[in-house]
Structure formats: C-alpha cells, structure tokens
Design a protein around this motif. Structure first.
Motif, PDB file in Angstrom:
ATOM      1  N   MET A   1       0.738  -1.829   0.258  1.00  0.00           N
ATOM      2  CA  MET A   1      -0.009  -0.193   0.230  1.00  0.00           C
ATOM      3  C   MET A   1       0.758   1.109   0.327  1.00  0.00           C
ATOM      4  SD  MET A   1      -3.059   0.824   2.575  1.00  0.00           S
ATOM      5  CE  MET A   1      -5.135   1.645   1.702  1.00  0.00           C
ATOM      6  N   LYS A   2       0.231   2.508  -1.047  1.00  0.00           N
ATOM      7  CA  LYS A   2       1.002   3.605  -0.950  1.00  0.00           C
ATOM      8  C   LYS A   2       0.887   4.440  -0.170  1.00  0.00           C
ATOM      9  CE  LYS A   2       3.941   2.404  -4.250  1.00  0.00           C
ATOM     10  NZ  LYS A   2       5.705   2.751  -4.469  1.00  0.00           N
ATOM     11  N   LEU A   3       1.325   4.820  -0.168  1.00  0.00           N
ATOM     12  CA  LEU A   3       0.984   6.150   1.389  1.00  0.00           C
ATOM     13  C   LEU A   3       1.036   8.172   0.054  1.00  0.00           C
ATOM     14  CD1 LEU A   3      -0.026   6.947   3.973  1.00  0.00           C
ATOM     15  CD2 LEU A   3       2.289   7.904   4.892  1.00  0.00           C
TER      16      LEU A   3
ATOM     17  N   MET B   1     -11.577  15.107   1.184  1.00  0.00           N
ATOM     18  CA  MET B   1     -12.312  13.338   1.603  1.00  0.00           C
ATOM     19  C   MET B   1     -12.854  13.379   0.138  1.00  0.00           C
ATOM     20  SD  MET B   1     -10.527  12.462   3.890  1.00  0.00           S
ATOM     21  CE  MET B   1      -9.109  12.847   4.490  1.00  0.00           C
ATOM     22  N   LYS B   2     -13.650  13.907  -1.126  1.00  0.00           N
ATOM     23  CA  LYS B   2     -14.569  13.524  -1.796  1.00  0.00           C
ATOM     24  C   LYS B   2     -13.630  12.920  -2.904  1.00  0.00           C
ATOM     25  CE  LYS B   2     -17.922  17.069  -1.681  1.00  0.00           C
ATOM     26  NZ  LYS B   2     -18.351  18.186  -1.672  1.00  0.00           N
ATOM     27  N   THR B   3     -12.219  12.905  -2.789  1.00  0.00           N
ATOM     28  CA  THR B   3     -11.291  12.001  -3.242  1.00  0.00           C
ATOM     29  C   THR B   3     -10.763  10.733  -2.785  1.00  0.00           C
ATOM     30  OG1 THR B   3      -9.587  13.363  -2.624  1.00  0.00           O
ATOM     31  CG2 THR B   3     -10.742  14.050  -4.517  1.00  0.00           C
ATOM     32  N   ASN B   4     -11.960  10.535  -1.772  1.00  0.00           N
ATOM     33  CA  ASN B   4     -10.786   9.564  -1.323  1.00  0.00           C
ATOM     34  C   ASN B   4     -10.954   7.824  -1.268  1.00  0.00           C
ATOM     35  OD1 ASN B   4      -9.819   8.671   1.081  1.00  0.00           O
ATOM     36  ND2 ASN B   4     -11.714   8.443   2.334  1.00  0.00           N
ATOM     37  N   SER B   5     -12.845   7.916  -2.025  1.00  0.00           N
ATOM     38  CA  SER B   5     -12.757   7.104  -3.455  1.00  0.00           C
ATOM     39  C   SER B   5     -12.122   6.295  -4.584  1.00  0.00           C
ATOM     40  CB  SER B   5     -14.063   6.548  -3.621  1.00  0.00           C
ATOM     41  OG  SER B   5     -14.452   8.228  -4.298  1.00  0.00           O
ATOM     42  N   PHE B   6     -11.506   7.017  -5.050  1.00  0.00           N
ATOM     43  CA  PHE B   6     -10.625   7.479  -5.953  1.00  0.00           C
ATOM     44  C   PHE B   6      -8.973   6.949  -5.567  1.00  0.00           C
ATOM     45  CE2 PHE B   6      -6.151   9.009  -7.998  1.00  0.00           C
ATOM     46  CZ  PHE B   6      -6.528   8.669  -9.478  1.00  0.00           C
ATOM     47  N   PHE B   7      -8.761   7.349  -4.707  1.00  0.00           N
ATOM     48  CA  PHE B   7      -7.409   6.743  -3.523  1.00  0.00           C
ATOM     49  C   PHE B   7      -7.735   5.029  -2.672  1.00  0.00           C
ATOM     50  CE2 PHE B   7      -6.227  11.230  -4.199  1.00  0.00           C
ATOM     51  CZ  PHE B   7      -5.444  10.820  -4.719  1.00  0.00           C
ATOM     52  N   PHE B   8      -8.926   5.039  -2.564  1.00  0.00           N
ATOM     53  CA  PHE B   8      -9.294   3.472  -2.112  1.00  0.00           C
ATOM     54  C   PHE B   8      -8.895   2.715  -2.913  1.00  0.00           C
ATOM     55  CE2 PHE B   8     -11.479  -0.043  -0.083  1.00  0.00           C
ATOM     56  CZ  PHE B   8     -11.088   0.430   0.936  1.00  0.00           C
ATOM     57  N   LYS B   9      -9.874   2.928  -4.077  1.00  0.00           N
ATOM     58  CA  LYS B   9      -9.303   2.110  -5.340  1.00  0.00           C
ATOM     59  C   LYS B   9      -8.216   2.072  -5.693  1.00  0.00           C
ATOM     60  CE  LYS B   9     -13.558   3.571  -7.132  1.00  0.00           C
ATOM     61  NZ  LYS B   9     -14.184   4.545  -8.016  1.00  0.00           N
ATOM     62  N   ARG B  10      -7.254   2.500  -5.358  1.00  0.00           N
ATOM     63  CA  ARG B  10      -5.585   2.397  -6.275  1.00  0.00           C
ATOM     64  C   ARG B  10      -4.477   2.143  -5.044  1.00  0.00           C
ATOM     65  NH1 ARG B  10      -8.721   5.149  -9.725  1.00  0.00           N
ATOM     66  NH2 ARG B  10      -8.227   5.129 -11.231  1.00  0.00           N
ATOM     67  N   ASP B  11      -5.130   1.331  -3.743  1.00  0.00           N
ATOM     68  CA  ASP B  11      -4.870   1.014  -2.776  1.00  0.00           C
ATOM     69  C   ASP B  11      -3.588   1.778  -2.718  1.00  0.00           C
ATOM     70  OD1 ASP B  11      -4.001  -0.568  -0.959  1.00  0.00           O
ATOM     71  OD2 ASP B  11      -2.701  -1.805  -1.579  1.00  0.00           O
ATOM     72  N   VAL B  12      -4.240   3.936  -2.696  1.00  0.00           N
ATOM     73  CA  VAL B  12      -3.387   4.490  -1.855  1.00  0.00           C
ATOM     74  C   VAL B  12      -3.545   5.143   0.137  1.00  0.00           C
ATOM     75  CG1 VAL B  12      -2.597   6.091  -2.279  1.00  0.00           C
ATOM     76  CG2 VAL B  12      -2.490   4.845  -4.465  1.00  0.00           C
ATOM     77  N   SER B  13      -3.703   4.965   0.457  1.00  0.00           N
ATOM     78  CA  SER B  13      -3.964   6.055   2.066  1.00  0.00           C
ATOM     79  C   SER B  13      -2.903   7.406   2.335  1.00  0.00           C
ATOM     80  CB  SER B  13      -3.325   5.371   2.620  1.00  0.00           C
ATOM     81  OG  SER B  13      -2.284   4.936   3.053  1.00  0.00           O
ATOM     82  N   ILE B  14      -3.797   7.852   3.003  1.00  0.00           N
ATOM     83  CA  ILE B  14      -3.574   9.200   2.558  1.00  0.00           C
ATOM     84  C   ILE B  14      -3.465   9.730   3.313  1.00  0.00           C
ATOM     85  CG2 ILE B  14      -4.652  11.366   2.249  1.00  0.00           C
ATOM     86  CD1 ILE B  14      -6.507  10.870   0.250  1.00  0.00           C
TER      87      ILE B  14
END
Ligand code: UDP
Ligand code: MG
Length: 310
Positions: free
Chosen positions: A1-3, A25-38
C-alpha cells in the motif's frame, strides 16, 4: 500500500479547515480503489485564531490527520518546507487551505505521476479572475523579467499546488537554503513535470494573507534568490559610464583648445553628477540586498521552530 501525504500550510484559516477536509475527502474513493492511503498534514504557521482547535477536532475523528504548529508565523515557504520534512508519503502534494487549489484535480495529478511516469504534476491557473488588475499587471511583468534573468524555469500563474514523487521531494529537501522561493526551487531541481491548467477559483472564506507590498518584497526575494543579473547590470553600467566619461574628457580638452571656453555647460554637469550619484546609490542598494541575504544564510538559523506536533 502506498501513502500520499497532503501538506496544507495554514495561517489563520479557522473558517476553511472543515470545508477543506470535506472537499478533500471526496477524492478518498479514487485513492482507496488504487490502494493508496492518505495522510493529512496541517502546518499551522503561527495562527492566532482557532485554526489549531479546528484541526484537533478533525484529529479526534480521523487518525490520518496530523498537525505541526510553529512557535510563530514563519511564512508559507517555511510551512511548505516543514510539511515536506514531516511527510512520510511515497507521494506528496502541497495544497492551500482556502480551496483555491481544487481537490478535484488530485486524480489527474496522481495519474500523471503513476501512469504517465512524470516526477511531478503541477498546476497553473490560466486566468487571474477576481484579482485586482494592477496586481495582475505587476505579476505578469515579474514573470517576464525573472524568466529573462534567471536560469531556473519559473512559470507564470504556477501555483504551489503540486504533487511529487519521493525522489522529487528529497531533491527539494536537499536544498537547505534559508531564503526559500519555492517557485524557483521546483524549477531548479529539474525532473519532468506535467502542467495541468485550471481556471482561477476565488478564495472560499477569509482574507488573502498577501498585501501588495508583501508581494513586492516576495518578488524581490525571488529575483535575489534565483538570479545574479542585477549585479552584472551594475558592473556593465559602471563600465559604460567609464567610457562615456573618457569620451567626455577628450571632448572637453578639444573644446578648450579650439574654442577656449572651459566653463560653459555646468548645468549639464550637475545633471550628469546627479544621475550617476543616483545610479551608484541604487546599485549599492542592490549589492546590499545580496549581502543581507548572504548574511542570513551564513547565520544558519532554523527555517522554522515547532511548538507542537500531533
Ligand atoms: N499561508 C501560510 N503562512 C503565511 C501566509 C499564508 O501558511 O504566512 C497559507 C494560507 O493559510 C493559505 C496559503 O498559504 O493556505 C495561501 O495563502 P493565501 O490564500 O493568503 O494566498 P493567495 O492565494 O491569495 O496567493
Ligand atoms: Mg489563497
């Protein structure tokens, strides 16, 4: 998982913190799908309002939020540097708190880096809607001048809103200078950058922290930090006036020999003296600017001081 580290410099932004969080946080799902945490890093640049309290409310709700509070206001450049130093992400992005840097661009920036192979994705606004015309005018002139006299590529309308790879971030951190002019530093380190354009968005709430005068000083800082041209101009002008003076001496001697009138022409003499004295003072000032910056660099003071970290 990338950060992905999101770095947010804020100075008296109490009204904007929660709006910013919601929008981001509206972009959260985009990053979640790509296995990236914020991870979200607020750099509280010596705010005197409720900024810190607002961020701490978020920290209670969301473990991914962090805050670094400075002991006083050190300026946005210091906040950016602190943010990059504290970020642990494989990718970092710098964003303003007032939503002038639309979070909706994040997916495009991320794609540019991860899929298209760029080292950084930067943004520039194509217009300056909602800005006083005189400020826009001087800003345009500044970019024209600095690009002529500096080897670093400094893009007109570029914002500090930029996503970078870890390698890019480490390059920036390796530049330990005290007088930090990020717009120049980003260009100076090189690497490949994709430019994403967007229309200017006006500040959501609160006031801009930049007065016209502060911008003028910032422009001078930028020139001093990324160009030696003013010093070269001083030397060339000095040389030029030496030639003029020499020619004038010969002219005066000949005139004396031919017409025998050495005293006429004193008003022009006064004008020339005033002009040259003025130029001399001006360029002593220019040299002084470089000297004062050097003085500050040599002192090796820290770029910022942290009071609290969470
Ligand atoms: N900022 C900061 N320290 C300062 C001034 C500004 O951290 O001394 C932050 C501010 O909170 C905001 C960002 O830098 O998130 C951009 O500032 P601002 O919106 O006032 O500048 P503008 O967008 O008008 O150029
Ligand atoms: Mg702003």
């Amino acid at each position: 998982m990338k950060l992905l580290s999101v770095i947010v410099p804020c100075f008296n932004e109490q009204e904007n913190i929660s709006d910013f969080y919601t929008e981001l946080m509206k972009t959260n799902s985009f990053f979640f799908k790509r296995d990236v945490s914020i991870e979200l890093l607020f750099i509280n640049d010596g705010s005197t309002d409720e900024t810190a309290a607002r961020v701490k409310e978020l920290i209670k709700k969301d473990r991914r939020v962090h805050i670094v509070t400075f002991s006083r206001n050190f300026g946005k450049e210091a906040a950016i540097f602190a943010g990059l130093q504290h970020a642990r992400g494989d990718y970092c992005v710098i964003m303003d708190c007032d939503l002038q840097d639309p979070p909706s661009l994040l997916p495009e920036m991320f794609t540019a880096i991860v899929e298209e192979g760029y080292d950084s994705a930067a943004t520039r606004r194509v217009d300056r809607k909602g800005e006083p015309p005189i400020r826009s005018f001087f800003a345009r002139q500044f970019y024209k001048v600095i690009n002529k006299i500096s080897s670093a590529d400094i893009v007109d309308g570029a914002r500090d809103y930029r996503m970078m790879t870890r390698q890019f971030v480490d390059a920036i951190l390796s530049m330990q200078e005290y007088n930090r002019f990020s717009k120049g530093i980003f260009g100076w380190v090189g690497f490949s950058t994709k430019w994403i354009e967007f229309e200017n968005v006006e500040r959501r709430k609160g006031e801009t922290k930049w007065s016209f005068w502060k911008l003028v000083l910032y422009a001078i800082d930028g020139i001093i930090a990324f160009s030696e041209a003013p010093l070269a101009i001083a030397s060339f002008l000095g040389l030029f006036f030496c030639f003029v003076a020499f020619a004038f001496i010969i002219f005066t001697i000949i005139r004396k020999k031919v017409f025998g009138d050495p005293t006429s022409g004193w008003p022009s003499l006064v004008c020339i003296m005033l002009l040259i004295a003025g130029l001399q003072l001006f360029f002593i000032g220019v040299v002084g600017q470089y000297l004062s910056k050097t003085y500050l660099e040599v002192k090796r003071r820290p770029i910022y001081i942290v009071k609290e970290e969470k």
